[in-house]
Design an enzyme around this catalytic site. Sequence first.
Site, PDB file in Angstrom:
ATOM      1  N   VAL A  22       0.778  -1.241   0.069  1.00 60.10           N
ATOM      2  CA  VAL A  22      -0.215   0.021   0.180  1.00 60.10           C
ATOM      3  C   VAL A  22       1.019   1.381   0.032  1.00 60.10           C
ATOM      4  CG1 VAL A  22      -1.473   1.427   1.539  1.00 60.10           C
ATOM      5  CG2 VAL A  22      -2.053  -1.174   1.271  1.00 60.10           C
ATOM      6  N   ILE A  27       3.044   5.950  -3.441  1.00 58.69           N
ATOM      7  CA  ILE A  27       3.926   6.713  -3.984  1.00 58.69           C
ATOM      8  C   ILE A  27       3.700   7.125  -5.365  1.00 58.69           C
ATOM      9  CG2 ILE A  27       6.442   7.275  -4.297  1.00 58.69           C
ATOM     10  CD1 ILE A  27       7.165   5.590  -1.975  1.00 58.69           C
ATOM     11  N   PHE A  42       5.006  -0.598 -11.216  1.00 60.15           N
ATOM     12  CA  PHE A  42       4.070  -1.342 -10.265  1.00 60.15           C
ATOM     13  C   PHE A  42       4.753  -2.114  -9.290  1.00 60.15           C
ATOM     14  CE2 PHE A  42       5.144  -4.506 -13.799  1.00 60.15           C
ATOM     15  CZ  PHE A  42       5.233  -5.714 -13.289  1.00 60.15           C
ATOM     16  N   LYS A  56      15.074 -23.291   2.076  1.00 62.36           N
ATOM     17  CA  LYS A  56      16.352 -22.221   2.015  1.00 62.36           C
ATOM     18  C   LYS A  56      16.933 -22.549   3.357  1.00 62.36           C
ATOM     19  CE  LYS A  56      17.204 -17.560   0.852  1.00 62.36           C
ATOM     20  NZ  LYS A  56      16.888 -16.447   0.062  1.00 62.36           N
ATOM     21  N   GLU A 140      12.585  -7.771   2.362  1.00 64.61           N
ATOM     22  CA  GLU A 140      13.430  -7.809   1.365  1.00 64.61           C
ATOM     23  C   GLU A 140      12.916  -6.697   0.219  1.00 64.61           C
ATOM     24  OE1 GLU A 140      16.503 -10.261  -0.917  1.00 64.61           O
ATOM     25  OE2 GLU A 140      14.980 -10.606  -1.691  1.00 64.61           O
ATOM     26  N   ASN A 149      12.724  -8.015 -14.708  1.00 67.74           N
ATOM     27  CA  ASN A 149      11.770  -8.854 -14.289  1.00 67.74           C
ATOM     28  C   ASN A 149      11.514 -10.013 -15.041  1.00 67.74           C
ATOM     29  OD1 ASN A 149      10.030  -9.288 -12.005  1.00 67.74           O
ATOM     30  ND2 ASN A 149       8.386  -8.505 -13.484  1.00 67.74           N
ATOM     31  N   GLU A 155      13.907 -17.218 -15.926  1.00 64.48           N
ATOM     32  CA  GLU A 155      15.034 -18.090 -15.304  1.00 64.48           C
ATOM     33  C   GLU A 155      14.767 -18.452 -13.843  1.00 64.48           C
ATOM     34  OE1 GLU A 155      19.123 -18.311 -13.328  1.00 64.48           O
ATOM     35  OE2 GLU A 155      17.329 -17.214 -12.545  1.00 64.48           O
ATOM     36  N   HIS A 156      13.795 -17.837 -12.871  1.00 61.21           N
ATOM     37  CA  HIS A 156      13.461 -18.640 -11.937  1.00 61.21           C
ATOM     38  C   HIS A 156      12.766 -19.955 -12.206  1.00 61.21           C
ATOM     39  CE1 HIS A 156      11.269 -18.842  -8.054  1.00 61.21           C
ATOM     40  NE2 HIS A 156      12.134 -18.413  -7.481  1.00 61.21           N
TER      41      HIS A 156
HETATM   42  P1  0O2 Z   1      12.450 -16.835  -4.265  1.00 57.55           P
HETATM   43  O1  0O2 Z   1      11.801 -18.033  -4.753  1.00 57.55           O
HETATM   44  O2  0O2 Z   1      12.506 -15.631  -5.311  1.00 57.55           O
HETATM   45  O3  0O2 Z   1      12.134 -16.410  -2.922  1.00 57.55           O
HETATM   46  P2  0O2 Z   1      20.935 -17.159  -2.658  1.00 57.55           P
HETATM   47  O4  0O2 Z   1      22.264 -17.148  -2.304  1.00 57.55           O
HETATM   48  O5  0O2 Z   1      20.868 -16.388  -4.311  1.00 57.55           O
HETATM   49  O6  0O2 Z   1      20.181 -18.335  -2.781  1.00 57.55           O
HETATM   50  P3  0O2 Z   1      20.434 -14.884  -0.749  1.00 57.55           P
HETATM   51  O7  0O2 Z   1      21.646 -15.055  -0.122  1.00 57.55           O
HETATM   52  O8  0O2 Z   1      19.164 -14.991   0.221  1.00 57.55           O
HETATM   53  O9  0O2 Z   1      20.124 -16.181  -1.767  1.00 57.55           O
HETATM   54  O10 0O2 Z   1      20.518 -13.722  -1.330  1.00 57.55           O
HETATM   55  P4  0O2 Z   1      20.319 -12.818  -2.961  1.00 57.55           P
HETATM   56  O11 0O2 Z   1      21.313 -13.727  -3.631  1.00 57.55           O
HETATM   57  O12 0O2 Z   1      20.424 -11.696  -2.694  1.00 57.55           O
HETATM   58  O13 0O2 Z   1      18.825 -13.643  -3.242  1.00 57.55           O
HETATM   59  C1  0O2 Z   1      17.749 -13.372  -2.876  1.00 57.55           C
HETATM   60  C2  0O2 Z   1      16.683 -13.305  -3.886  1.00 57.55           C
HETATM   61  O14 0O2 Z   1      17.315 -12.520  -4.898  1.00 57.55           O
HETATM   62  C3  0O2 Z   1      16.412 -14.746  -4.164  1.00 57.55           C
HETATM   63  O15 0O2 Z   1      15.334 -15.354  -3.415  1.00 57.55           O
HETATM   64  C4  0O2 Z   1      15.554 -14.520  -5.480  1.00 57.55           C
HETATM   65  O16 0O2 Z   1      14.241 -14.006  -5.642  1.00 57.55           O
HETATM   66  C5  0O2 Z   1      16.548 -13.480  -6.255  1.00 57.55           C
HETATM   67  N1  0O2 Z   1      17.584 -13.887  -7.162  1.00 57.55           N
HETATM   68  C6  0O2 Z   1      18.900 -13.935  -6.664  1.00 57.55           C
HETATM   69  N2  0O2 Z   1      19.477 -14.603  -7.403  1.00 57.55           N
HETATM   70  C7  0O2 Z   1      18.829 -14.772  -8.688  1.00 57.55           C
HETATM   71  C8  0O2 Z   1      19.018 -15.448  -9.954  1.00 57.55           C
HETATM   72  O17 0O2 Z   1      20.034 -15.729 -10.201  1.00 57.55           O
HETATM   73  N3  0O2 Z   1      18.228 -15.518 -10.697  1.00 57.55           N
HETATM   74  C9  0O2 Z   1      16.704 -15.239 -10.008  1.00 57.55           C
HETATM   75  N4  0O2 Z   1      15.768 -15.408 -11.023  1.00 57.55           N
HETATM   76  N5  0O2 Z   1      16.409 -14.585  -8.929  1.00 57.55           N
HETATM   77  C10 0O2 Z   1      17.515 -14.613  -8.028  1.00 57.55           C
HETATM   78  P5  0O2 Z   1      15.338 -16.943  -3.341  1.00 57.55           P
HETATM   79  O18 0O2 Z   1      14.980 -17.364  -2.081  1.00 57.55           O
HETATM   80  O19 0O2 Z   1      16.482 -17.655  -4.146  1.00 57.55           O
HETATM   81  O20 0O2 Z   1      14.115 -17.160  -4.300  1.00 57.55           O
HETATM   82  P1  0O2 Z   2      -3.790  -1.809 -11.531  1.00 53.40           P
HETATM   83  O1  0O2 Z   2      -3.227  -0.484 -11.688  1.00 53.40           O
HETATM   84  O2  0O2 Z   2      -5.377  -1.876 -11.391  1.00 53.40           O
HETATM   85  O3  0O2 Z   2      -3.031  -2.927 -12.271  1.00 53.40           O
HETATM   86  P2  0O2 Z   2      -3.076  -6.834  -4.589  1.00 53.40           P
HETATM   87  O4  0O2 Z   2      -2.444  -6.752  -3.369  1.00 53.40           O
HETATM   88  O5  0O2 Z   2      -4.326  -7.907  -4.377  1.00 53.40           O
HETATM   89  O6  0O2 Z   2      -3.672  -5.522  -5.069  1.00 53.40           O
HETATM   90  P3  0O2 Z   2      -1.226  -8.784  -5.693  1.00 53.40           P
HETATM   91  O7  0O2 Z   2      -1.867  -9.977  -5.057  1.00 53.40           O
HETATM   92  O8  0O2 Z   2       0.034  -8.338  -5.206  1.00 53.40           O
HETATM   93  O9  0O2 Z   2      -2.358  -7.333  -5.591  1.00 53.40           O
HETATM   94  O10 0O2 Z   2      -1.334  -9.042  -7.155  1.00 53.40           O
HETATM   95  P4  0O2 Z   2      -0.081  -9.141  -8.244  1.00 53.40           P
HETATM   96  O11 0O2 Z   2      -0.527 -10.076  -9.243  1.00 53.40           O
HETATM   97  O12 0O2 Z   2       1.244  -9.158  -7.482  1.00 53.40           O
HETATM   98  O13 0O2 Z   2      -0.097  -7.681  -8.934  1.00 53.40           O
HETATM   99  C1  0O2 Z   2       0.020  -6.370  -8.122  1.00 53.40           C
HETATM  100  C2  0O2 Z   2      -0.057  -5.141  -9.057  1.00 53.40           C
HETATM  101  O14 0O2 Z   2       1.052  -5.120 -10.170  1.00 53.40           O
HETATM  102  C3  0O2 Z   2      -1.437  -5.258  -9.805  1.00 53.40           C
HETATM  103  O15 0O2 Z   2      -1.778  -3.991 -10.008  1.00 53.40           O
HETATM  104  C4  0O2 Z   2      -1.019  -5.773 -11.244  1.00 53.40           C
HETATM  105  O16 0O2 Z   2      -2.058  -5.022 -12.117  1.00 53.40           O
HETATM  106  C5  0O2 Z   2       0.263  -5.239 -11.487  1.00 53.40           C
HETATM  107  N1  0O2 Z   2       1.088  -5.828 -12.397  1.00 53.40           N
HETATM  108  C6  0O2 Z   2       1.286  -7.143 -12.370  1.00 53.40           C
HETATM  109  N2  0O2 Z   2       2.268  -7.521 -13.318  1.00 53.40           N
HETATM  110  C7  0O2 Z   2       2.183  -6.516 -14.287  1.00 53.40           C
HETATM  111  C8  0O2 Z   2       2.926  -6.204 -15.457  1.00 53.40           C
HETATM  112  O17 0O2 Z   2       3.652  -6.960 -16.171  1.00 53.40           O
HETATM  113  N3  0O2 Z   2       2.825  -4.989 -15.831  1.00 53.40           N
HETATM  114  C9  0O2 Z   2       2.156  -3.991 -15.112  1.00 53.40           C
HETATM  115  N4  0O2 Z   2       2.077  -2.444 -15.557  1.00 53.40           N
HETATM  116  N5  0O2 Z   2       1.546  -4.329 -13.991  1.00 53.40           N
HETATM  117  C10 0O2 Z   2       1.558  -5.429 -13.488  1.00 53.40           C
HETATM  118  P5  0O2 Z   2      -2.723  -3.192  -9.100  1.00 53.40           P
HETATM  119  O18 0O2 Z   2      -2.120  -2.696  -7.833  1.00 53.40           O
HETATM  120  O19 0O2 Z   2      -4.027  -4.179  -8.743  1.00 53.40           O
HETATM  121  O20 0O2 Z   2      -3.209  -2.009  -9.864  1.00 53.40           O
END
Ligand code: 0O2
Ligand code: 0O2
Length: 263
Positions: A22, A27, A42, A56, A140, A149, A155-156
């Site tokens: 929120v 902002i 977003f 983890k 975090e 993203n 990749e995730h």
């Molecule tokens: P999830 O499912 O996203 O929560 P690590 O050593 O990378 O296992 P650490 O030391 O906690 O994790 O810190 P780091 O490296 O800052 O990573 C924290 C989070 O950053 C990760 O959470 C991911 O969300 C994201 N991240 C880090 N490295 C990568 C990467 O190479 N690819 C992707 N896609 N995300 C990354 P978790 O818990 O791994 O996963």
């Molecule tokens: P708007 O302006 O109506 O889109 P919640 O807490 O229920 O509101 P939650 O569960 O966090 O939301 O949902 P999610 O799927 O994580 O998405 C959060 C917000 O990010 C939503 O906007 C989505 O529309 C927006 N979002 C997700 N993916 C994308 C994307 O790829 N592009 C853009 N521009 N927006 C994205 P709001 O807050 O409902 O507002």
Amino acid sequence: MAIYDWKSFLMPYEQAVDELKVKIRSIRKEYRRKNEYSPIEFVTGRVKDISSLLEKANKFEIPLDRVQYEMEDIAGIRIMCQFVDDIDKVVELLRARRDMQILYEKDYIRSVKTSGYRSYHLIIKYPVNMASGQRDILAEFQIRTLAMNFWATIEHSLNYKYKQQMPGDIKIKLKKAADTAFELDEQMLEIKDEIKDAQKLFEVKSDIVSNIMNSILTLISLGKSAEASRYEVSLNKLIEDGGIWELTSILESINHDIDRYRE
Ligand code: 0O2
Ligand code: 0O2
């Protein structure tokens, strides 16, 4: 609290994610209300699910009674930006806040991870007010562009599929794709002003159109349906190709009529 009571354990984290979403979304709203460009595109957020939390904890050998102190991303907020330089602005906005304490920062944009991962991370201490009193939790922030993203999301899921066994050729392709995505970010940055101008024009135009629509409704409520229809026809003609000047002049004319009828 028994450590196996995960539902209660995760409650403050859920509250923190809800509150932070929120706060950060507001902002964005504030910028939009002022008709200014928002560095925040977003925001999403999640609480780590129990299976990934246990996985983890196991990987880093964190005892379960230390998880709340040593696992920083049980509560995670992700902020997406349109342009790379917006990331620094968002970081500044977060550094200036008084409702959270930044513990440390990880800059995976200037220090790219070997996987190709780019993002700016902030680890914060955040106070949550529960019925039982205040609890400070770790959370975090991940701040990244739309392109970063896109890459990280794909990749995730591949990591999830292959666990630690990602084939070498896929790793290489992913690293290359990450660099290409970053090139795209850099190219977009070069035409940022152009893009921002176009977006601004679109916003100003849609504001005027929505004001005209409101004024047409006011005319109808004053019993002036014929005038309202006439303005609607003019608006329809301009909606696609009309300029700001022509739309503004319709708005002025309709508001002038409304003032006259009210008198
Ligand atoms: P999830 O499912 O996203 O929560 P690590 O050593 O990378 O296992 P650490 O030391 O906690 O994790 O810190 P780091 O490296 O800052 O990573 C924290 C989070 O950053 C990760 O959470 C991911 O969300 C994201 N991240 C880090 N490295 C990568 C990467 O190479 N690819 C992707 N896609 N995300 C990354 P978790 O818990 O791994 O996963
Ligand atoms: P708007 O302006 O109506 O889109 P919640 O807490 O229920 O509101 P939650 O569960 O966090 O939301 O949902 P999610 O799927 O994580 O998405 C959060 C917000 O990010 C939503 O906007 C989505 O529309 C927006 N979002 C997700 N993916 C994308 C994307 O790829 N592009 C853009 N521009 N927006 C994205 P709001 O807050 O409902 O507002």
